[in-house]
Design a protein around this motif. Structure first.
Motif, short mmCIF file in Angstrom:
data_model
loop_
_atom_site.label_atom_id
_atom_site.label_comp_id
_atom_site.label_asym_id
_atom_site.label_seq_id
_atom_site.Cartn_x
_atom_site.Cartn_y
_atom_site.Cartn_z
N TRP A 360 0.82 -1.19 0.00
CA TRP A 360 0.00 0.00 0.00
C TRP A 360 0.87 1.26 0.00
CZ3 TRP A 360 -5.33 -0.40 -0.44
CH2 TRP A 360 -5.84 -1.70 -0.36
N THR A 361 2.16 1.08 -0.07
CA THR A 361 3.08 2.21 -0.23
C THR A 361 3.97 1.94 -1.43
OG1 THR A 361 4.72 1.24 1.27
CG2 THR A 361 3.09 2.71 2.24
N ALA A 362 4.69 2.96 -1.89
CA ALA A 362 5.53 2.82 -3.08
C ALA A 362 6.76 1.96 -2.78
CB ALA A 362 5.97 4.20 -3.55
N GLY A 363 7.22 1.26 -3.80
CA GLY A 363 8.44 0.48 -3.69
C GLY A 363 8.23 -1.00 -3.74
N LEU A 364 7.46 -1.48 -4.72
CA LEU A 364 7.28 -2.92 -4.87
C LEU A 364 8.61 -3.57 -5.23
CD1 LEU A 364 3.96 -3.02 -6.95
CD2 LEU A 364 4.25 -3.76 -4.58
N PRO A 365 8.80 -4.84 -4.85
CA PRO A 365 10.04 -5.53 -5.23
C PRO A 365 10.25 -5.50 -6.74
CG PRO A 365 8.81 -6.81 -3.62
CD PRO A 365 7.92 -5.68 -4.03
N ASP A 366 11.50 -5.43 -7.15
CA ASP A 366 11.80 -5.34 -8.59
C ASP A 366 11.27 -6.53 -9.37
OD1 ASP A 366 13.06 -2.95 -8.06
OD2 ASP A 366 15.09 -3.81 -8.06
N ASP A 367 11.28 -7.72 -8.73
CA ASP A 367 10.84 -8.91 -9.47
C ASP A 367 9.32 -8.98 -9.59
OD1 ASP A 367 10.12 -9.60 -6.90
OD2 ASP A 367 11.52 -11.28 -6.73
N THR A 368 8.61 -7.98 -9.05
CA THR A 368 7.17 -7.88 -9.28
C THR A 368 6.89 -7.58 -10.74
OG1 THR A 368 6.85 -7.05 -7.03
CG2 THR A 368 5.05 -6.69 -8.57
N ASP A 372 13.32 -6.12 -18.96
CA ASP A 372 14.52 -6.54 -19.68
C ASP A 372 15.75 -5.82 -19.14
OD1 ASP A 372 14.12 -3.97 -20.56
OD2 ASP A 372 14.01 -4.47 -22.70
N GLY A 373 15.65 -5.32 -17.92
CA GLY A 373 16.73 -4.55 -17.33
C GLY A 373 16.43 -3.07 -17.27
N GLN A 374 15.53 -2.59 -18.16
CA GLN A 374 15.13 -1.19 -18.15
C GLN A 374 14.01 -1.00 -17.13
OE1 GLN A 374 16.57 1.43 -19.82
NE2 GLN A 374 18.13 -0.10 -20.24
N LEU A 375 14.42 -0.79 -15.89
CA LEU A 375 13.48 -0.71 -14.78
C LEU A 375 13.98 0.30 -13.76
CD1 LEU A 375 11.02 -2.10 -13.15
CD2 LEU A 375 12.84 -3.42 -12.03
N THR A 376 13.11 1.19 -13.30
CA THR A 376 13.45 2.07 -12.19
C THR A 376 13.41 1.23 -10.93
OG1 THR A 376 12.51 4.00 -13.31
CG2 THR A 376 12.84 4.16 -10.93
N GLY A 404 7.44 0.31 -16.97
CA GLY A 404 6.22 0.96 -16.50
C GLY A 404 6.06 1.00 -15.00
N SER A 405 7.13 0.72 -14.24
CA SER A 405 6.99 0.54 -12.79
C SER A 405 6.52 1.81 -12.08
CB SER A 405 8.31 0.05 -12.19
OG SER A 405 9.36 0.98 -12.41
N VAL A 406 7.06 2.97 -12.44
CA VAL A 406 6.66 4.21 -11.76
C VAL A 406 5.21 4.54 -12.06
CG1 VAL A 406 7.05 6.70 -11.62
CG2 VAL A 406 9.00 5.12 -11.64
N GLY A 407 4.83 4.47 -13.32
CA GLY A 407 3.45 4.76 -13.69
C GLY A 407 2.46 3.79 -13.08
N ILE A 408 2.84 2.53 -13.00
CA ILE A 408 1.95 1.52 -12.41
C ILE A 408 1.76 1.78 -10.92
CG2 ILE A 408 1.82 -0.93 -11.78
CD1 ILE A 408 3.07 -1.50 -14.57
N ASP A 462 -0.74 16.15 -14.22
CA ASP A 462 -0.51 16.80 -12.93
C ASP A 462 0.91 16.55 -12.44
OD1 ASP A 462 -3.39 17.67 -12.24
OD2 ASP A 462 -3.61 15.55 -12.77
N ALA A 463 1.53 15.50 -12.97
CA ALA A 463 2.90 15.17 -12.61
C ALA A 463 3.53 14.41 -13.77
CB ALA A 463 2.96 14.34 -11.33
N ILE A 464 4.84 14.51 -13.88
CA ILE A 464 5.57 13.84 -14.97
C ILE A 464 6.82 13.21 -14.41
CG2 ILE A 464 6.71 14.12 -17.21
CD1 ILE A 464 5.04 16.63 -17.67
N PHE A 465 7.06 11.95 -14.79
CA PHE A 465 8.32 11.28 -14.47
C PHE A 465 9.05 11.00 -15.77
CE2 PHE A 465 10.74 7.28 -13.89
CZ PHE A 465 11.69 7.76 -12.99
N VAL A 466 10.30 11.43 -15.84
CA VAL A 466 11.13 11.14 -17.01
C VAL A 466 12.22 10.17 -16.55
CG1 VAL A 466 12.61 12.06 -18.83
CG2 VAL A 466 10.67 13.42 -17.99
N GLY A 467 12.05 8.92 -16.91
CA GLY A 467 13.01 7.90 -16.49
C GLY A 467 14.04 7.58 -17.54
N GLY A 468 13.84 8.07 -18.75
CA GLY A 468 14.77 7.83 -19.83
C GLY A 468 14.60 8.86 -20.92
N GLY A 469 15.68 9.19 -21.60
CA GLY A 469 15.61 10.13 -22.72
C GLY A 469 15.59 11.58 -22.33
#
Length: 543
Positions: A360-368, A372-376, A404-408, A462-469
């Motif tokens: 119920w808070t941010a920070g799910l395990p990476d293996d959730t 392909d390695g491109q993951l915040t 898509g981890s941040v947006g999800i 309302d908010a923007i995350f730029v994780g690449g580019g």
């Protein structure tokens, strides 16, 4: 059955000015290639205020220079020239100085006598915004309203006398076929079932009967996953008069003995069933507004697949009627042998029993996430989301989405949070959609394309995350321009080039610049040591 809660189309945001001459007439314009008269005005440009847009549009369309405008009102109305759409308009008044002349896309000017319009003496088509909102606001004619009456499974006998009177005296009665059949016939009354698709067809239907008294029927409480929500979204809250009955959610809670504060409510009417997965938590109680008699079987299969096979399902059918029904079973049993005795009209109660599968808070395990390695990564994602600050109803652009981890996780923060994930690689874009569906937020919209070009035409965030580019030409500028005051921008960079750009932006614009290094304990031979991950520079800025 059309879904009264289908996701709304983004309104066309406009600004307009109401000019009146010494005789009290209102200036209207007709745009080239259209037949309806409206106020001079138009769409807002990125970063432009409604007042500034109104001043600019007046100058462009009728050649008048306006310096001071005063707010008249803010309304939602059916769009005059875009079928199936609605406009959200800020309307201003201003002193008329000079002689207006048709320019740009304006084909014709017309001075309207509001009183003559109300008397039916003006034989020209008017835009719904002008006819239904602006003229009534000026004191000419009643504001257009549609009444919505809730009706339960007990039918006509359960409708109060005042509401029965509304239904009997309506010129036009709208509703689902089942609801319309519950109301006794009224001589001369026109009855229309909901169109499909609902939103596009409903706008046209309401416009067809703009000069008639219209009443709509709803199940129970019109604002519980009902048509009332849709009508308010389309027409504005002041245009809808609500007469609720007891909601199916309230009835289901009472039958189960579940206090309302202990229950989550989900709807699967016209929705992807995977959206239910976001509610999974041990001991959680959920009331599900089902689509039809097959919903329990679909839900049971989802629960079993997520490790929640021990969950108890209760299908409460025809709530409020003399023939109420109740069917109960475990998810694992229901999935194996679906019940054949479930009413198509039911609420499904879930007493969830299973493992912890999310957070119920941010920070799910990476293996959730499939990636392909491109993951915040987890710690960086939590840091980014803490600065993005998800709020109910708000929209995030996840630019360079990767997995898509941040947006999800933004979408998981609240059922009304929305995400548009922008990813240039097609295979990753498909992966984002898979991740979103599997984690219970199938409504995440995925746009395949490169920023900034792919950002054009998207709903304002309302908010923007730029994780690449982030070093791409125009990417950061486009993101900053898209944000309204108070909007949040968070950018991550791992290269020297990106870090240098973020440092310059920090100097020029302020904000918060942070360098994040994370180390994890890993084996070193027979010992354990720290293995550092690549350091990430994070720039957070508020518009």
């Amino acid at each position: 059955m059309p879904d009264p809660t289908e996701q709304p189309a983004v309104p066309i945001v406009v600004a307009a000015v109401c000019f009146r001459d010494q005789a009290g007439r209102v200036l209207a314009v007709r745009k080239r290639g259209t037949d309806r008269f409206m106020l001079p005005g138009g769409k807002l440009e990125p970063g432009e205020s409604a007042a500034a847009a109104a001043v600019r549009e007046v100058r462009e369309e009728i050649g008048l220079e306006v310096t001071d405008v005063e707010p008249l009102g803010h309304w939602v109305a059916v769009a005059a020239n875009e079928p199936g759409m609605r406009v959200e308009s800020s309307v201003f008044t201003a002193e008329l100085r000079g002689e207006p002349e048709a320019a740009a896309e304006i084909a014709e000017l017309l001075w309207l006598d509001p009183a003559a319009v109300v008397r039916g003496e003006v034989d020209v088509p008017l835009a719904p915004l002008l006819r239904d909102h602006v003229l009534p606001a000026l004191g000419h004619g009643p504001a257009r309203r549609i009444a919505v009456v809730g009706i339960g499974a007990d039918g006509w006998s359960g409708v109060g006398d005042p509401q029965q009177g509304l239904l009997k005296h309506a010129d036009v009665l709208l509703g689902g076929t089942r609801h319309l059949e519950l109301v006794p016939p009224v001589e001369g009354q026109l009855r229309r079932a909901w169109p499909a698709p609902l939103r596009e067809g409903l706008l046209a239907l309401l416009e067809e009967y703009a000069d008639r008294s219209v009443v709509a029927l709803a199940s129970g409480d019109p604002l519980v996953s009902g048509i009332g929500t849709t009508l308010i979204d389309l027409l504005g809250r002041d245009a809808v008069e609500l007469h609720p009955a007891v909601s199916s959610v309230a009835l289901a809670g009472s039958r189960m003995g579940w206090p309302s504060e202990s229950v989550a409510v989900a709807t699967l009417v016209g929705r992807d069933p995977q959206s239910l997965l976001r509610f999974l938590a041990p001991g959680q109680r959920v009331l599900v507004l089902s689509s039809d008699a097959t919903t329990p079987t679909v839900v049971a299969a989802l629960l079993v697949g997520a490790g929640y096979g021990a969950t108890r399902l209760t299908a409460l059918g025809d709530l409020g009627a003399a023939h109420e029904s109740r069917v109960t079973g475990l998810a694992r049993s229901w999935s194996a042998e679906p019940s054949q005795s479930v009413s198509p009209l039911h609420v499904l109660a879930l007493d969830l029993d299973g493992p912890v599968v999310g957070s119920w808070t941010a920070g799910l395990p990476d293996d959730t996430f499939e990636h392909d390695g491109q993951l915040t990564k987890r710690d960086l994602r939590a840091s980014a989301l803490a600065r993005l600050m998800p709020q109910p109803g708000q929209l995030l652009w996840d630019v360079g989405a990767g997995a898509g981890s941040v947006g999800i996780e933004w979408a998981l923060a609240h059922p009304t949070c929305r995400t548009v994930a922008v990813e240039q690689h097609p295979e990753r874009a498909v992966r984002v959609a898979r991740n979103a569906a599997r984690l219970g937020v199938p409504g995440v919209r995925v746009v395949t394309g490169s920023a900034p070009e792919a950002l054009a035409g998207l709903a304002k965030p309302d908010a923007i995350f730029v994780g690449g580019g982030a070093t791409g030409a125009g990417v950061i500028d486009a993101c900053r321009t898209a944000l309204a005051p108070g909007g949040r921008l968070v950018v991550h960079g791992v290269t020297i080039e990106t870090e240098a750009k973020l440092a310059r932006l920090h100097v020029e614009l302020g904000g918060e610049l942070t360098r994040i290094s994370v180390e994890h304990a890993e084996p070193i031979g027979t010992f354990t040591g720290w293995t550092p991950a690549r350091a990430v520079t994070q720039w957070a800025w508020t518009a």
